[in-house]
Write a protein that holds these residues in place. Sequence first.
Motif, PDB file in Angstrom:
ATOM      1  N   SER A 157       0.814  -1.213   0.000  1.00 28.91           N
ATOM      2  CA  SER A 157       0.000   0.000   0.000  1.00 28.91           C
ATOM      3  C   SER A 157       0.844   1.259   0.000  1.00 28.91           C
ATOM      4  CB  SER A 157      -0.924  -0.007   1.223  1.00 28.91           C
ATOM      5  OG  SER A 157      -1.778  -1.127   1.225  1.00 28.91           O
ATOM      6  N   PHE A 158       0.255   2.338  -0.514  1.00 28.01           N
ATOM      7  CA  PHE A 158       0.877   3.666  -0.574  1.00 28.01           C
ATOM      8  C   PHE A 158       2.140   3.655  -1.429  1.00 28.01           C
ATOM      9  CE2 PHE A 158      -0.673   2.972   3.885  1.00 28.01           C
ATOM     10  CZ  PHE A 158      -1.914   3.552   3.695  1.00 28.01           C
ATOM     11  N   ASP A 159       2.161   2.740  -2.425  1.00 28.08           N
ATOM     12  CA  ASP A 159       3.331   2.600  -3.308  1.00 28.08           C
ATOM     13  C   ASP A 159       4.607   2.391  -2.490  1.00 28.08           C
ATOM     14  OD1 ASP A 159       1.903   2.825  -5.678  1.00 28.08           O
ATOM     15  OD2 ASP A 159       2.024   5.018  -5.667  1.00 28.08           O
ATOM     16  N   THR A 160       4.499   1.532  -1.497  1.00 28.37           N
ATOM     17  CA  THR A 160       5.627   1.244  -0.628  1.00 28.37           C
ATOM     18  C   THR A 160       6.497   0.143  -1.213  1.00 28.37           C
ATOM     19  OG1 THR A 160       4.369   1.877   1.350  1.00 28.37           O
ATOM     20  CG2 THR A 160       6.298   0.470   1.680  1.00 28.37           C
ATOM     21  N   LEU A 161       7.795   0.367  -1.208  1.00 26.36           N
ATOM     22  CA  LEU A 161       8.774  -0.626  -1.647  1.00 26.36           C
ATOM     23  C   LEU A 161       9.846  -0.750  -0.577  1.00 26.36           C
ATOM     24  CD1 LEU A 161       9.269   0.441  -5.384  1.00 26.36           C
ATOM     25  CD2 LEU A 161       7.938  -1.505  -4.552  1.00 26.36           C
ATOM     26  N   ARG A 162      10.237  -1.989  -0.302  1.00 26.65           N
ATOM     27  CA  ARG A 162      11.262  -2.220   0.703  1.00 26.65           C
ATOM     28  C   ARG A 162      12.181  -3.342   0.254  1.00 26.65           C
ATOM     29  NH1 ARG A 162      11.839  -5.834   4.901  1.00 26.65           N
ATOM     30  NH2 ARG A 162       9.762  -6.715   4.518  1.00 26.65           N
ATOM     31  N   GLY A 163      13.488  -3.193   0.517  1.00 29.71           N
ATOM     32  CA  GLY A 163      14.436  -4.242   0.183  1.00 29.71           C
ATOM     33  C   GLY A 163      15.570  -4.296   1.191  1.00 29.71           C
ATOM     34  N   ARG A 164      16.095  -5.513   1.419  1.00 32.32           N
ATOM     35  CA  ARG A 164      17.229  -5.706   2.312  1.00 32.32           C
ATOM     36  C   ARG A 164      18.170  -6.720   1.686  1.00 32.32           C
ATOM     37  NH1 ARG A 164      14.034  -6.964   8.005  1.00 32.32           N
ATOM     38  NH2 ARG A 164      13.241  -4.846   8.421  1.00 32.32           N
ATOM     39  N   LEU A 165      19.460  -6.521   1.876  1.00 32.35           N
ATOM     40  CA  LEU A 165      20.465  -7.472   1.413  1.00 32.35           C
ATOM     41  C   LEU A 165      21.586  -7.503   2.437  1.00 32.35           C
ATOM     42  CD1 LEU A 165      21.643  -9.374  -0.765  1.00 32.35           C
ATOM     43  CD2 LEU A 165      22.693  -7.351  -1.804  1.00 32.35           C
ATOM     44  N   ALA A 166      21.966  -8.713   2.876  1.00 35.89           N
ATOM     45  CA  ALA A 166      23.057  -8.864   3.842  1.00 35.89           C
ATOM     46  C   ALA A 166      23.900 -10.059   3.444  1.00 35.89           C
ATOM     47  CB  ALA A 166      22.505  -9.053   5.253  1.00 35.89           C
ATOM     48  N   ALA A 167      25.200  -9.960   3.651  1.00 37.84           N
ATOM     49  CA  ALA A 167      26.104 -11.062   3.330  1.00 37.84           C
ATOM     50  C   ALA A 167      27.297 -11.020   4.260  1.00 37.84           C
ATOM     51  CB  ALA A 167      26.563 -10.982   1.868  1.00 37.84           C
ATOM     52  N   GLY A 168      27.817 -12.204   4.592  1.00 37.11           N
ATOM     53  CA  GLY A 168      28.981 -12.250   5.448  1.00 37.11           C
ATOM     54  C   GLY A 168      29.433 -13.670   5.692  1.00 37.11           C
ATOM     55  N   VAL A 169      30.529 -13.783   6.397  1.00 40.32           N
ATOM     56  CA  VAL A 169      31.077 -15.081   6.765  1.00 40.32           C
ATOM     57  C   VAL A 169      31.549 -14.987   8.207  1.00 40.32           C
ATOM     58  CG1 VAL A 169      33.362 -14.480   5.878  1.00 40.32           C
ATOM     59  CG2 VAL A 169      32.749 -16.883   6.177  1.00 40.32           C
ATOM     60  N   ALA A 170      31.322 -16.065   8.984  1.00 37.84           N
ATOM     61  CA  ALA A 170      31.706 -16.068  10.386  1.00 37.84           C
ATOM     62  C   ALA A 170      32.335 -17.406  10.744  1.00 37.84           C
ATOM     63  CB  ALA A 170      30.495 -15.795  11.273  1.00 37.84           C
ATOM     64  N   THR A 171      33.515 -17.373  11.366  1.00 37.79           N
ATOM     65  CA  THR A 171      34.191 -18.555  11.873  1.00 37.79           C
ATOM     66  C   THR A 171      34.599 -18.274  13.316  1.00 37.79           C
ATOM     67  OG1 THR A 171      36.437 -17.879  11.258  1.00 37.79           O
ATOM     68  CG2 THR A 171      35.113 -18.948   9.552  1.00 37.79           C
ATOM     69  N   ASP A 172      35.224 -19.255  13.971  1.00 41.81           N
ATOM     70  CA  ASP A 172      35.688 -19.032  15.338  1.00 41.81           C
ATOM     71  C   ASP A 172      36.778 -17.972  15.395  1.00 41.81           C
ATOM     72  OD1 ASP A 172      33.935 -20.943  16.238  1.00 41.81           O
ATOM     73  OD2 ASP A 172      35.427 -22.562  16.272  1.00 41.81           O
ATOM     74  N   THR A 173      37.543 -17.827  14.319  1.00 45.24           N
ATOM     75  CA  THR A 173      38.662 -16.890  14.306  1.00 45.24           C
ATOM     76  C   THR A 173      38.268 -15.494  13.874  1.00 45.24           C
ATOM     77  OG1 THR A 173      40.170 -18.712  13.822  1.00 45.24           O
ATOM     78  CG2 THR A 173      40.981 -16.481  13.389  1.00 45.24           C
ATOM     79  N   TYR A 174      37.387 -15.399  12.911  1.00 46.50           N
ATOM     80  CA  TYR A 174      37.044 -14.081  12.379  1.00 46.50           C
ATOM     81  C   TYR A 174      35.614 -14.078  11.863  1.00 46.50           C
ATOM     82  CZ  TYR A 174      37.509 -16.054   7.693  1.00 46.50           C
ATOM     83  OH  TYR A 174      37.343 -16.808   6.555  1.00 46.50           O
ATOM     84  N   ALA A 175      35.099 -12.867  11.666  1.00 43.22           N
ATOM     85  CA  ALA A 175      33.789 -12.666  11.050  1.00 43.22           C
ATOM     86  C   ALA A 175      33.795 -11.311  10.368  1.00 43.22           C
ATOM     87  CB  ALA A 175      32.672 -12.737  12.082  1.00 43.22           C
ATOM     88  N   VAL A 176      33.153 -11.238   9.229  1.00 40.83           N
ATOM     89  CA  VAL A 176      32.996  -9.979   8.528  1.00 40.83           C
ATOM     90  C   VAL A 176      31.687 -10.032   7.744  1.00 40.83           C
ATOM     91  CG1 VAL A 176      34.309 -10.778   6.522  1.00 40.83           C
ATOM     92  CG2 VAL A 176      34.055  -8.312   6.936  1.00 40.83           C
ATOM     93  N   GLY A 177      30.938  -8.958   7.799  1.00 38.34           N
ATOM     94  CA  GLY A 177      29.663  -8.922   7.107  1.00 38.34           C
ATOM     95  C   GLY A 177      29.205  -7.498   6.868  1.00 38.34           C
ATOM     96  N   ALA A 178      28.277  -7.347   5.937  1.00 33.85           N
ATOM     97  CA  ALA A 178      27.736  -6.028   5.607  1.00 33.85           C
ATOM     98  C   ALA A 178      26.285  -6.176   5.184  1.00 33.85           C
ATOM     99  CB  ALA A 178      28.549  -5.368   4.492  1.00 33.85           C
ATOM    100  N   TRP A 179      25.545  -5.091   5.244  1.00 34.01           N
ATOM    101  CA  TRP A 179      24.130  -5.116   4.894  1.00 34.01           C
ATOM    102  C   TRP A 179      23.692  -3.756   4.382  1.00 34.01           C
ATOM    103  CZ3 TRP A 179      26.062  -5.767   9.840  1.00 34.01           C
ATOM    104  CH2 TRP A 179      25.935  -4.676  10.688  1.00 34.01           C
ATOM    105  N   ARG A 193      30.021  -5.080  10.109  1.00 37.31           N
ATOM    106  CA  ARG A 193      30.469  -5.535  11.425  1.00 37.31           C
ATOM    107  C   ARG A 193      31.542  -6.592  11.230  1.00 37.31           C
ATOM    108  NH1 ARG A 193      27.435  -6.009  16.716  1.00 37.31           N
ATOM    109  NH2 ARG A 193      28.713  -7.394  17.999  1.00 37.31           N
ATOM    110  N   GLY A 194      32.544  -6.628  12.116  1.00 35.03           N
ATOM    111  CA  GLY A 194      33.593  -7.627  11.993  1.00 35.03           C
ATOM    112  C   GLY A 194      34.296  -7.880  13.303  1.00 35.03           C
TER     113      GLY A 194
END
Length: 613
Positions: A171-193, A225-226
């Motif tokens: 409704s109300f010509d509403t548009l929404r989008g999300r995209l997130a990607a990353g990798v996480a291990t015990d040693t490191y993690a890095v991601g963005a959205w 986040r990382g």
Amino acid sequence: MKRLLFCTSALAALAAPAWAEEAEVLIADPLPEVVVTATRIPAIAQRTPGARVIDARAIEQRGALFAADILADVPGLSVVRSGAFGGPTQVRIRGANPGKTLVLVDGVPVNDAAEINGAYDFSGFELGDIQRIEVLSGPQSSLWGSDAIGGVIAFTTREVDGVRAEAEAGSFDTLRGRLAAGVATDTYAVGAWVSRFVTDGISAADEADGATETDGFDNTTIGARGRYALSATARIDGSVRWSRSEADIDGFPAPAFALADTPDRTEGEQWSGFARLSAEALGLSHQLSLSASDLVRDTIADFPFSFEANRQVWRWQADGAAGERLTYAFGAEREDTEGSVSTGAVEDLGTTSLFGVASVEATDRLSLTGALRWDDTDDFGSETTGRLSAALDLDGGFILSGAWGTGFKAPSISQAVCDFCFSAAPFPALTPERADSVEVALGWTAPDGRLDGRITVYRLNVEDQISYVFDPVTFDAVYVNIAETRTDGIEVEGRAALGGGFDLTVAYAWTNARDETTDARLLRVPEHAGSATLGWSGERLSGALTVRAEGDQDDAGGVRDGFVTANLNASYALTDQVSLTARIENLADARYQQVFGYGEPGRSAYVGVRLRY
């Protein structure tokens, strides 16, 4: 310890790790303990008076897009939104004005130092990257210093492992989008959205008053986040979050100066982030961090304004334990804020702080927690605040808990320099606002953990409250310490696992917030408010029906009538990676106002798709 006593209506699902699938855990299972981390040292929610936790699964099940969509269901917290899409949005906890709620994102204070009261605007706070929300009601200055008289709302961003995408239209010509990607291990993690929301909206001014112009809203949020383990005893981590919003708003044009259609609009941009080094040394866990936030907001109108504010906080904290019964933390902070005022002048404030908190299991049934903090402001002297709480396990699944605490709030930059003031006499010298509060809670959990609830009774006093006073005879307008306010309240909340994948959560708050000087009710605080959420989770279908009600509330210009509204959200899993989503807001097409004079949307519908890999 006992299982979680209860959460707010937002907790319609079990706590789950980021990216966990709904079908992996049945809602009908007994509830696990929920841990609160905004208390400086980890605490169990049911043993912490005034603590509530909203997890990512609850946010998703409810279909909440913005923080205000779900915070309104926390008992004792009222959302003040002047315009449905992108209108200025602030919160009041237990009747305290918006400037007395401290907002944290990954531990970073993000309150607007250039706002008159130092309050945070939630209008563009999108939840796509949020893993959990913690709400601590009541004075928390002993933990977090100034701005926390009413309480603290702490957001934690999620650690991404995999790929997630969402798209929605409605409704109300509403548009929404999300995209997130990353990798996480015990040693490191890095991601963005990245998240994007755009709508044509409705008129900010209520159409019943003759407003017809639609007021749109456009919001973009980007974050990263990382973390990285330097060794077995040291690691670094950090995050950054940026958002930009543009919103059409309505104003108060001459000659009537009544709310009506205008071409006014606001633009806001904010970023916040932190970098932290954690290490084990001398038998303690140390954290050294630098956090920062910066905000720019512009109002384009007949009387335009532009404000900018920034904040930096250096923090060192050390955590330790003595045996199995005592845990503690202590540390130091330095906070510097800078903000512009209406004249364009730039002013700054600063505070140096020392703090400590400890929790002890005095017996197998009794736990005690205490916190003490000393804040030395550059301009308004020093303040010492404290808080004591206790929790006692009783027979039959009952827990009795209580807390006493004090708080303070230094004058904001606008108040300190008397922005928008007019007086032939010298401006009064302001002192910090002070608060004290006491609360007692009784909770109960059924033996099988499928039914629980809690009732809380509290009193919050605020002294030396800063008010803006206008004299119509002399036309003097200044800030002065005159007001004393008191809020007496009752908060009731509970949850029942009904079986078959269904559960029910309810919340109700009676809030009697008054100005002790005049005995008038405080504005924009409904005396009665409540909500009920019926959630369900099956092998493929999950969702929630939420009904929320508020009683009448006094407002500037009149009394806003009470209302009842309902929202329905659902998702259907086509595969383990693909789900269809649908939600209907204002299910009964009720006509209501959240703030006097500002309209809310009628029935609206949205459909979308969610992908996870």
